[in-house]
Design an enzyme around this catalytic site. Structure first.
Site, short mmCIF file in Angstrom:
data_model
loop_
_atom_site.label_atom_id
_atom_site.label_comp_id
_atom_site.label_asym_id
_atom_site.label_seq_id
_atom_site.Cartn_x
_atom_site.Cartn_y
_atom_site.Cartn_z
N LYS A 1 0.81 -1.22 0.00
CA LYS A 1 0.00 0.00 0.00
C LYS A 1 0.85 1.27 0.00
O LYS A 1 0.39 2.33 -0.41
CB LYS A 1 -0.98 -0.03 1.17
CG LYS A 1 -2.03 -1.13 0.95
CD LYS A 1 -3.13 -1.13 1.98
CE LYS A 1 -4.20 -2.13 1.61
NZ LYS A 1 -3.75 -3.53 1.69
C1 LIG Z 1 -4.31 -4.63 1.05
C2 LIG Z 1 -3.50 -5.88 0.94
C3 LIG Z 1 -3.84 -6.90 0.02
C4 LIG Z 1 -5.08 -6.84 -0.85
O1 LIG Z 1 -4.98 -5.88 -1.88
P1 LIG Z 1 -6.29 -5.39 -2.67
O2 LIG Z 1 -5.83 -4.25 -3.51
O3 LIG Z 1 -7.30 -4.98 -1.62
O4 LIG Z 1 -6.79 -6.53 -3.50
C5 LIG Z 1 -3.01 -8.01 -0.06
N1 LIG Z 1 -1.92 -8.14 0.73
C6 LIG Z 1 -1.57 -7.18 1.63
C7 LIG Z 1 -0.37 -7.38 2.47
C8 LIG Z 1 -2.34 -6.02 1.76
O5 LIG Z 1 -1.99 -5.07 2.65
#
Ligand SMILES: *Cc1c(COP(=O)(O)O)cnc(C)c1O
Length: 462
Positions: free
Chosen positions: A112
């Site tokens: 993120k």
């Molecule tokens: C947010 C997240 C995901 C999922 O990603 P999306 O964009 O919601 O599909 C997967 N792995 C981790 C570690 C995350 O923080």
């Protein structure tokens, strides 16, 4: 370039407006009206460039001249200078034709950061230009809150308030938020659970009068700029492995569908992609929809991969909009039905999705087994989210001759509990975070009462 809503009833927006807006007024999500396309030559020219330079080239058409090139270039360069690896998102080889794209070298050790390091700076830029200030409110059960705080801590025109459930996030995740002592960062520990925290944030967005006209901004994954920033690493890793001269495939640990949707955008913009594999944990709405046309909610399961624990996959709407030939009213009708009762996609859009997307769902026992297996075969320690992808890539892969890129969405130290459950002694935090457990923390505990939270926001925003 204009941005339009997936439900067809909200006004079209400019890039600046879409960055400052969350959900569209008709309940839909914003997408570009038309997509820029890169020729084979333009893609080939990106091979070997720095991540920041590729990011600038890929995102420039979306910005549409609303930020001058030199300024945008410096925003991008600053955003990715916060990563602790010279490659920003390095590729690692796992076997003859399977690669790991490490997305966890940013400040909070999960993917993120890629989007939120950019989004904070874009918001600050536009607010400064307008002479406005804004308040960010968000609820978090872990990853998003810390990434948003790190993305906004240097923003002069933003105050950020992140609510987490008191005593219900892991110590590492809490400290990643509460040890940021910047004077525009406010951590609120709610005496309640995640749903209580989220309900108060939602209520604050629904009625913003308590802020007396100050703009309230959302940084959750429905913000278009987050998708835009994520398109970059599909193109960067694809060209590193030979695109456009050969196809590549991706396997993506998925929840709200923001990450893999960005990959689909890269494909539509010219990257030759053979297959996208959607990896899910036991919260498998995406897998059930693709394989059994069962588009329905199921009770939330708490898994070893908590950042993928969801009931509804919000960004899936953006893909449905494409699959339904951009018929906003059809998408709105489908999603209204979905809110009420189990439903199914129409045949033609489902067939369209199945041309590019496969899926696989992994239970907790398989996550642990995949962590052990990957370690034995490659020496790599995977976090539990990445482990879903590792297993799904092997099981759902269409062919062996196309390079498979599995997205490593988090650093294993961030989810050490699962690693220990898999039988390992633990994982040390990377050097830049070694002292996390000693850092001073700052947060305020508040009751799960809307009035108390809103009063705190009003009294503390600058
Ligand atoms: C947010 C997240 C995901 C999922 O990603 P999306 O964009 O919601 O599909 C997967 N792995 C981790 C570690 C995350 O923080």
């Amino acid at each position: 370039m204009r941005y339009i809503s997936t439900r067809g009833q909200a006004p079209a927006l400019s890039f600046e407006e879409v960055v400052l807006t969350g959900m569209a007024s008709d309940g839909g999500l914003y997408v570009p009206e038309t997509l820029p396309e890169f020729s084979r030559d333009e893609l080939a020219d990106m091979a070997g460039l720095s991540y920041a330079e590729i990011a600038f080239r890929v995102m420039k058409p979306f910005v549409n001249g609303e930020i001058d090139d030199a300024t945008f270039q410096s925003i991008v360069t600053e955003a990715y200078a916060t990563f602790n690896h010279d490659a920003v998102l390095p590729l690692k080889q796992l076997d003859a034709n399977h690669f790991l794209l490490e997305q966890f070298h940013g400040p909070t050790l999960a993917f993120k950061d890629v989007a939120l390091q950019l989004l904070g700076r874009l918001l600050d830029h536009f607010l400064k230009k307008r002479g406005e200030r804004a308040v960010i409110m968000g609820a978090t059960s872990g990853d998003t809150g810390s990434a948003a705080i790190e993305g906004c801590r240097h923003c002069d025109n933003l105050d950020i308030f992140i609510l987490h459930p008191h005593n219900r996030v892991s110590e590492v995740q809490r400290r990643q938020m509460t040890s940021v002592l910047a004077n525009n960062v406010f951590n609120i520990a709610i005496e309640g659970n995640f749903d209580d925290a989220q309900a108060m944030v939602k209520a604050s967005f629904a009625d913003q009068s308590f802020l007396n006209g100050t703009r309230l901004v959302a940084v959750n994954s429905i913000n278009w700029a987050r998708i835009m920033a994520q398109i970059v690493y599909y193109i960067a890793s694809g060209v590193a492995l030979g695109a456009p001269h050969r196809e590549v495939s991706f396997c993506v640990p998925s929840a709200n569908f923001g990450n893999v949707f960005a990959g689909y955008m890269a494909y539509k913009m010219g990257l030759p992609v053979k297959q996208f594999i959607i990896a899910t944990n036991a919260n498998d709405i995406l897998h059930r929809t693709l394989t059994a046309n069962d588009f329905s909610k199921k009770e939330l399961a708490a898994t070893l991969a908590p950042s993928m624990d969801i009931v509804v996959s919000s960004n899936f709407e953006r893909l449905l909009f494409d699959a339904y030939d951009r018929d906003g009213l059809a998408v709105a009708a489908l999603l209204e039905r979905f809110q009420q009762e189990p439903t199914a996609l129409a045949d033609a859009p489902l067939a369209t999705l199945r041309e590019k997307f496969s899926s696989y769902s992994v239970d907790d026992a398989t996550i642990l087994e995949a962590i052990r297996d990957a370690h034995k075969r490659t020496g790599e320690m995977l976090d539990p989210h990445t482990a879903t992808g590792y297993r799904a890539a092997e099981r759902a892969r269409a062919d062996q001759s196309t390079p498979m890129i599995t997205l490593a969405t988090a650093h294993p130290a961030k989810f050490a509990e699962a690693v220990v459950k898999a039988g390992f002694p633990g994982v040390p935090l990377p050097p830049h975070m070694e002292d996390l457990i000693e850092r001073e923390e700052r947060y305020t505990v508040l009751p799960a009462e809307l009035a108390a939270v809103q009063q705190y926001v009003v009294e503390n925003r600058r």
